[in-house]
Motif scaffolding. Structure first.
Motif, PDB file in Angstrom:
ATOM      1  N   UNK A  82       0.837  -1.205   0.000  1.00 40.43           N
ATOM      2  CA  UNK A  82       0.000   0.000   0.000  1.00 40.43           C
ATOM      3  C   UNK A  82       0.875   1.259   0.000  1.00 40.43           C
ATOM      4  N   UNK A  83       2.010   1.198   0.660  1.00 36.29           N
ATOM      5  CA  UNK A  83       2.902   2.350   0.672  1.00 36.29           C
ATOM      6  C   UNK A  83       3.436   2.674  -0.716  1.00 36.29           C
ATOM      7  N   UNK A  84       3.880   1.644  -1.436  1.00 34.73           N
ATOM      8  CA  UNK A  84       4.380   1.863  -2.802  1.00 34.73           C
ATOM      9  C   UNK A  84       3.257   2.393  -3.691  1.00 34.73           C
ATOM     10  N   UNK A  85       2.059   1.850  -3.500  1.00 40.93           N
ATOM     11  CA  UNK A  85       0.926   2.321  -4.303  1.00 40.93           C
ATOM     12  C   UNK A  85       0.626   3.794  -4.014  1.00 40.93           C
ATOM     13  N   UNK A  86       0.628   4.163  -2.729  1.00 37.13           N
ATOM     14  CA  UNK A  86       0.357   5.565  -2.383  1.00 37.13           C
ATOM     15  C   UNK A  86       1.399   6.509  -2.985  1.00 37.13           C
ATOM     16  N   UNK A  87       2.652   6.071  -2.975  1.00 37.41           N
ATOM     17  CA  UNK A  87       3.718   6.944  -3.473  1.00 37.41           C
ATOM     18  C   UNK A  87       3.682   7.097  -4.988  1.00 37.41           C
ATOM     19  N   UNK A  88       3.009   6.172  -5.670  1.00 36.90           N
ATOM     20  CA  UNK A  88       3.001   6.210  -7.137  1.00 36.90           C
ATOM     21  C   UNK A  88       1.624   6.483  -7.731  1.00 36.90           C
ATOM     22  N   UNK A  89       0.611   6.661  -6.892  1.00 41.83           N
ATOM     23  CA  UNK A  89      -0.730   6.885  -7.431  1.00 41.83           C
ATOM     24  C   UNK A  89      -0.761   8.248  -8.137  1.00 41.83           C
ATOM     25  N   UNK A  90      -1.579   8.372  -9.180  1.00 36.60           N
ATOM     26  CA  UNK A  90      -1.579   9.626  -9.967  1.00 36.60           C
ATOM     27  C   UNK A  90      -2.108  10.813  -9.187  1.00 36.60           C
TER      28      UNK A  90
END
Length: 729
Positions: A82-90
């Protein structure tokens, strides 16, 4: 002129900063559903494999310890994902605290009063005050420092260190022209350790301030981040605590550099992932955080635990409990994902790391009492549980390996395709849970260059990540054994003492300490390897020994591993384990390091004088003597008799400080008349009446520097600094 940011607080909803319940519930439902599903699948696969020939007691035991271990693996995996997703979400995270500030907020003056407190206990005086100097100057550079005050809250019980702290405080104030801005307070009785130290501050001066920033003795924070934290608190009255992400800095051993590299690379995604599911019920880590003082004073007094130490009594890990109490009072506790501006130092060697972990282990195990107490928010209970599991899991892992060894010695045949398939899927899933987060975070760095833009440094980061995997693989079984031992020690009533944490390795590797500490682990590894070999000879198969060999190798080689990671060969010259703070140090860190280097170049006194430097100064230097006497509390009666103090004082002068124990020296230094008389008597005594220590001290104490204080403090070019700051005000 725009309105001061503090004046707008009254117009903001008192719940601002508290994430909406709908979003918090949705996030936690998603997160814990995935964690729960992963744990159930793992447990089910494990059961299918173990139960092929019926479940024996050892197999039930294996399954029982496997479930919480697999739960922890899933928590770490999904937090990172979830952390990686948050850092890369548009689109940016709607709950991010940074988005509560707009461009206008940064232009408005800060009127909220803030105390920056640094509790210290026998710490390196030079590091403490040079760190404070850098923070102070960084804050001055923002032009918003007038409502910030600094407090050094000393619990030091070493007399010489206490005197050095006083003189360093005076010199720092003089150099920075910061009298009335930087305060020093020494407690005579260290009641309830660090939490008691901070509580004492809150009782005496807390009502004067709206916020309090808590630092550790090794903390370093930039002025820009400090002012941003106050602005965030002003815009979000519903927040009680904002915790930043303190990155490790200034390591000079292999262990320290590996730890700070791993934290720089993997820390931000994990921090973002924690922020995703913890929302307004995050944890306070005890330092590098800002607290709203009124509710903290009113609601966060620590309760004593039932039973005696170590399982009960005074709460060691106070920060988790204070976060839970703040949340119980209705205020949010939030994480503030940061990549720059918040720093700390880590232990330099494996032995130092274990000493620190021993304290943390006892503190976290104590939280068991609080798990079932009334009134907590459910997430506070989850935080307590995770803290307990972070150490108990080592004991569970150890039991898992012991049970696996027993089952290997008494094997049953697994021939059914369903059982064999379950084993293969379980192994694959476990490998994914362990290695995929690291792989994804590393790929993210290589692609995005979040830490480093130059391609060469990204490739070096890739190499460093492979190497740190080796180092952590070697250390993990050793840590497992010690953490399991710490948990058992706590449960059987062996407590820990309050000692100063070492942050730099002095005098090279201490071989005897390492051998003494890790010899038992090596013997355990050898014994376990002999058992594994015996099983192999008995069954005609060495599959189990091969399977467990990485763990046994680490245990057997624990002494060599401890020596290896405690050394100064850390790959710095090759660019291995490089962090952004090493590659491009922030100003606040660069200033502190330059000052520390300057002090290193100064003339060193003989070791005996260095050891008693504070005592030497207070007895010989009239200025230091007067300062110390002026800071002592005048008492109508003293705890000990005058004749007793006279006898100790006479012994100190005629036989030297090595003949005085710590309690006697402390009694001397707390009495104003005795301290004053010591100065007079030493300077008026004939040579033959003085101990050799004082004869040497009189000859050399002024040779160390032109100023009696400059021994511990770098001399700043104040004028240049003020000229640099002035145009920005």
């Amino acid at each position: 002129m725009s309105a001061p940011i503090g004046s707008q607080t009254a117009h903001i909803a008192m719940t601002a900063g508290m994430p909406p319940k709908r979003i918090s519930r949705m996030r936690r439902a998603t997160f814990f559903s995935l964690v729960g599903l992963g744990t159930i699948v793992g447990a089910w696969l494990s059961f299918i494999f173990l139960s092929e020939n019926g479940m024996r007691m050892a197999e039930w035991g294996l399954l029982l310890v496997f479930i919480p271990l697999y739960y922890q693996l899933n928590v770490g995996f999904w937090t990172a994902m979830f952390g990686v997703w948050l850092m890369n979400r548009p689109t940016p995270d709607s709950l991010s605290l940074w988005h509560t500030l707009n461009a206008d907020d940064y232009e408005q003056p800060i009127t909220a009063s803030t105390a920056i407190v640094m509790p210290v206990f026998n710490e390196d005086v030079t590091r403490v005050f040079e760190g404070l100097r850098s923070i102070y100057l960084s804050l001055e550079a923002t032009g918003q420092s007038k409502n910030f005050d600094f407090f050094i809250l000393s619990d030091s019980d070493k007399t010489s260190q206490w005197i050095e702290e006083e003189t360093a405080w005076l010199e720092l104030c003089r150099q920075l022209k910061a009298f009335g801005r930087i305060f020093y307070r020494k407690r005579r009785k260290q009641i309830n350790r660090k939490s008691g130290n901070v509580s004492d501050f809150c009782r005496r001066w807390g009502k004067r301030y709206r916020y309090m920033v808590v630092l550790d003795a090794d903390s370093l924070m930039s002025g820009a981040l400090l002012t941003s934290m106050v602005r965030i608190m002003e815009k979000n009255p519903g927040i009680g605590i904002v915790q930043t992400f303190p990155k490790q800095i200034a390591a000079d051993t292999l262990l320290g550099r590996v730890m700070q590299f791993a934290q720089a690379l993997y820390g931000p995604p994990f921090m973002a992932g924690l922020d995703y599911w913890q929302c307004g019920e995050a944890n306070f880590w005890g330092h590098n955080a800002i607290l709203r003082l009124a509710p903290f004073i009113e609601h966060c007094a620590l309760p004593p635990l039932p039973a005696n130490a170590p399982f009960g009594g005074h709460i060691l890990s106070h920060d988790f409990v204070e976060a839970a109490l703040m949340r119980k009072a209705g205020y949010a506790v939030r994480l503030l994902p940061t990549t720059r501006g918040s720093y700390e130092e880590g232990p330099p060697t494996l032995v130092d790391m274990l000493k620190r972990d021993r304290r943390w282990c006892q503190g976290n195990i104590q939280h068991f009492w609080l798990l079932f107490a009334k009134g907590w928010h459910p997430m506070s209970r989850v935080n307590f549980l995770h803290g307990i599991l972070s150490y108990v899991s080592s004991l569970l892992w150890f039991l898992f390996l012991v049970l696996a060894t027993y089952l290997a010695a008494t094997p049953t045949q697994h021939t059914q395709p369903q059982s064999l398939l379950a084993e293969k899927i379980l192994l694959g899933l476990t490998a994914m849970l362990i290695f995929l987060p690291k792989t994804v975070i590393l790929l993210d760095e290589v692609i995005t260059g979040r830490m480093f833009k130059p391609l060469k440094l990204r490739l070096l980061t890739f190499v460093s990540s492979l190497l740190d995997t080796i180092v952590f693989t070697l250390m993990a079984p050793v840590l497992m054994v010690f953490h399991a031992r710490f948990v058992i020690y706590t449960l059987i009533g062996k407590s820990v003492s309050w000692v100063t944490q070492r942050r730099k390795i002095d005098g090279g590797i201490n071989w005897s300490e390492i051998i003494f500490t890790f010899a038992s682990v090596t013997l355990l590894g050898l014994a376990w390897a002999a058992v594994g070999a015996g099983i192999g000879f008995k069954l005609g198969s060495f599959a189990f020994l091969i399977w467990i060999s990485p763990i046994l190798f680490s245990l057997v080689a624990s002494i060599l591993v401890a020596v290896l990671v405690s050394g100064g060969r850390s790959g710095r010259r090759l660019g291995i384990f490089l962090t952004p703070e090493e590659y491009e140090p922030p100003t606040v860190l660069k200033n502190m390091q330059q000052n520390l280097e300057e002090i290193k170049d100064r003339l060193q006194l003989p070791p005996e004088l260095e050891r008693h430097y504070g005592l030497m100064q207070v007895c010989l230097d009239p200025y230091v003597n007067g300062l110390h006497v002026s800071l002592l509390r005048r008492r109508r009666t003293i705890d000990v008799s005058r004749s007793y103090l006279d006898e100790i004082g006479h012994r100190l002068i005629t036989q030297g400080p090595q003949t005085i124990n710590a309690q006697e020296l402390k009694a001397l230094m707390h009495d104003t008349d005795t301290v004053t008389n010591l100065h007079y008597r030493i300077w008026s005594a004939a040579d033959h009446e003085l101990a050799p220590f004082w004869a040497t001290a009189i000859r050399q104490y002024n040779l160390a520097s032109t100023s009696p204080f400059a021994h511990t403090l770098a001399k700043q070019e104040i004028v240049e600094e003020e000229e640099r700051i002035q145009p920005k005000r």
